[in-house]
Each structure stands twice: as structure tokens, then as C-alpha cells.
Motif scaffolding. Sequence first.
Motif, short mmCIF file in Angstrom:
data_model
loop_
_atom_site.label_atom_id
_atom_site.label_comp_id
_atom_site.label_asym_id
_atom_site.label_seq_id
_atom_site.Cartn_x
_atom_site.Cartn_y
_atom_site.Cartn_z
N GLY A 84 -58.28 -51.45 -26.39
CA GLY A 84 -59.81 -51.13 -25.22
C GLY A 84 -59.62 -49.33 -24.78
O GLY A 84 -60.06 -48.61 -25.54
N SER A 85 -59.86 -48.79 -23.42
CA SER A 85 -59.97 -47.95 -23.27
C SER A 85 -59.13 -47.06 -22.99
O SER A 85 -58.74 -46.67 -21.83
N THR A 86 -57.66 -48.31 -23.02
CA THR A 86 -56.18 -47.28 -23.50
C THR A 86 -55.90 -46.91 -24.19
O THR A 86 -55.51 -47.95 -25.02
N PHE A 87 -55.20 -45.93 -24.55
CA PHE A 87 -54.67 -45.14 -25.49
C PHE A 87 -53.17 -45.05 -25.11
O PHE A 87 -53.69 -44.18 -24.19
N MET A 88 -52.39 -44.21 -25.75
CA MET A 88 -51.37 -44.39 -26.18
C MET A 88 -50.94 -42.32 -27.63
O MET A 88 -51.59 -43.00 -28.91
N VAL A 89 -51.24 -41.50 -27.23
CA VAL A 89 -50.67 -40.67 -27.89
C VAL A 89 -49.17 -39.67 -28.38
O VAL A 89 -48.76 -39.16 -27.17
N THR A 90 -48.05 -39.62 -28.64
CA THR A 90 -46.78 -39.56 -29.00
C THR A 90 -46.83 -38.10 -30.23
O THR A 90 -47.28 -38.49 -31.19
N ASP A 91 -45.78 -37.66 -30.38
CA ASP A 91 -45.33 -36.84 -31.92
C ASP A 91 -45.48 -38.13 -33.00
O ASP A 91 -44.45 -39.07 -32.23
N LEU A 92 -44.82 -37.29 -33.81
CA LEU A 92 -44.27 -38.17 -34.70
C LEU A 92 -42.56 -38.99 -34.61
O LEU A 92 -42.88 -40.46 -34.97
N ASP A 93 -42.27 -38.98 -33.80
CA ASP A 93 -40.86 -39.53 -33.08
C ASP A 93 -41.18 -40.62 -32.17
O ASP A 93 -39.97 -41.35 -31.70
N GLY A 94 -42.06 -40.17 -32.00
CA GLY A 94 -42.90 -41.51 -30.64
C GLY A 94 -42.48 -40.58 -29.66
O GLY A 94 -42.69 -41.65 -28.37
N GLN A 95 -42.28 -39.52 -28.71
CA GLN A 95 -41.88 -38.69 -28.08
C GLN A 95 -43.40 -38.36 -27.17
O GLN A 95 -44.09 -38.09 -27.90
N ILE A 96 -42.90 -38.36 -26.01
CA ILE A 96 -44.29 -37.61 -25.40
C ILE A 96 -43.68 -36.24 -23.97
O ILE A 96 -42.68 -36.24 -23.98
N ASN A 97 -44.21 -35.21 -24.70
CA ASN A 97 -43.59 -34.14 -24.50
C ASN A 97 -45.01 -33.59 -23.84
O ASN A 97 -46.23 -33.75 -23.66
N PRO A 98 -44.10 -33.24 -22.25
CA PRO A 98 -45.12 -32.68 -20.71
C PRO A 98 -45.59 -31.53 -21.20
O PRO A 98 -46.15 -31.78 -20.24
N ASP A 99 -45.10 -30.85 -21.51
CA ASP A 99 -45.82 -29.61 -21.50
C ASP A 99 -47.80 -29.93 -22.52
O ASP A 99 -47.83 -28.66 -23.45
N GLY A 100 -47.19 -30.76 -23.05
CA GLY A 100 -48.82 -31.37 -24.31
C GLY A 100 -49.85 -31.75 -23.69
O GLY A 100 -49.90 -32.50 -22.78
N HIS A 101 -50.21 -32.37 -24.86
CA HIS A 101 -51.74 -32.75 -24.94
C HIS A 101 -51.41 -35.26 -24.47
O HIS A 101 -51.96 -35.67 -24.31
N LEU A 102 -50.01 -34.85 -24.92
CA LEU A 102 -49.90 -36.26 -25.18
C LEU A 102 -49.42 -36.74 -24.12
O LEU A 102 -49.31 -36.50 -22.70
N GLY A 103 -49.12 -38.53 -24.19
CA GLY A 103 -48.89 -39.38 -23.16
C GLY A 103 -49.87 -40.72 -22.94
O GLY A 103 -51.16 -40.82 -23.81
N ILE A 104 -49.47 -41.18 -22.34
CA ILE A 104 -50.63 -42.50 -22.26
C ILE A 104 -52.16 -42.53 -20.86
O ILE A 104 -51.75 -41.97 -20.10
N PHE A 105 -52.76 -43.33 -21.23
CA PHE A 105 -53.55 -42.55 -20.76
C PHE A 105 -54.79 -44.16 -20.88
O PHE A 105 -55.13 -44.95 -22.16
#
Length: 93
Positions: free
Chosen positions: A15-36
Motif C-alpha cells: 500500500g502506502s508503506t514501503f521499505m528501502v534498504t541497501d543490498l545487505d538489508g540494512q538501513i544506514n542513518p546517514d542516507g535516504h533509506l528507511g521505512i516510510f
Amino acid sequence: MRISVGAPILTINHGSTFMVTDLDGQINPDGHLGIFSDDTRFLSYYACYADGHSWLRLSSTTTTYYAARVYLRNPEFTSRDGTIPENSLLLND
């Protein structure tokens, strides 16, 4: 014409929820990745460690629009119980 390619990432959604991670499945706090959800980032950091050591990626892919599969292996490290050989542990995230 100039073509630019960004960093490789994994993206899944429901739906309107999405998750963006690096290829390792991790989310770096300094980037644009996350759960939105609805353009708001609710999670900006996610990492998984084996006794304080980062996992090494074997492979990763999105399997459908709502799921991804990440296979990780361990580096060699020394724990309280002795040396753990490289590739002796597998994590399917």
C-alpha cells in the motif's frame, strides 16, 4: 544524453508503506533509506550483527513487490567461546 545510476537498493511496499534498504538489508542513518508511510520516515536505522561483527552478503533480491530475500554469512571472528570460522553461520533476513 547523460544517464546516471544511483546506489543499488532493495525496495518493497505494501500500500502506502514501503521499505528501502541497501543490498545487505540494512538501513544506514546517514542516507535516504528507511521505512516510510505516506511520505513520513518512521525508521531510519536498522543493522544486524553477529557478536558485534557485520554480516557479509551472499545474495539479495526482491522476490515480489512486497517481499525481499537477503542471504548473509559471517566473517571469521573470535567470541567468548573461541574462533568462529568464516562462512559457518548463515542468516536469511
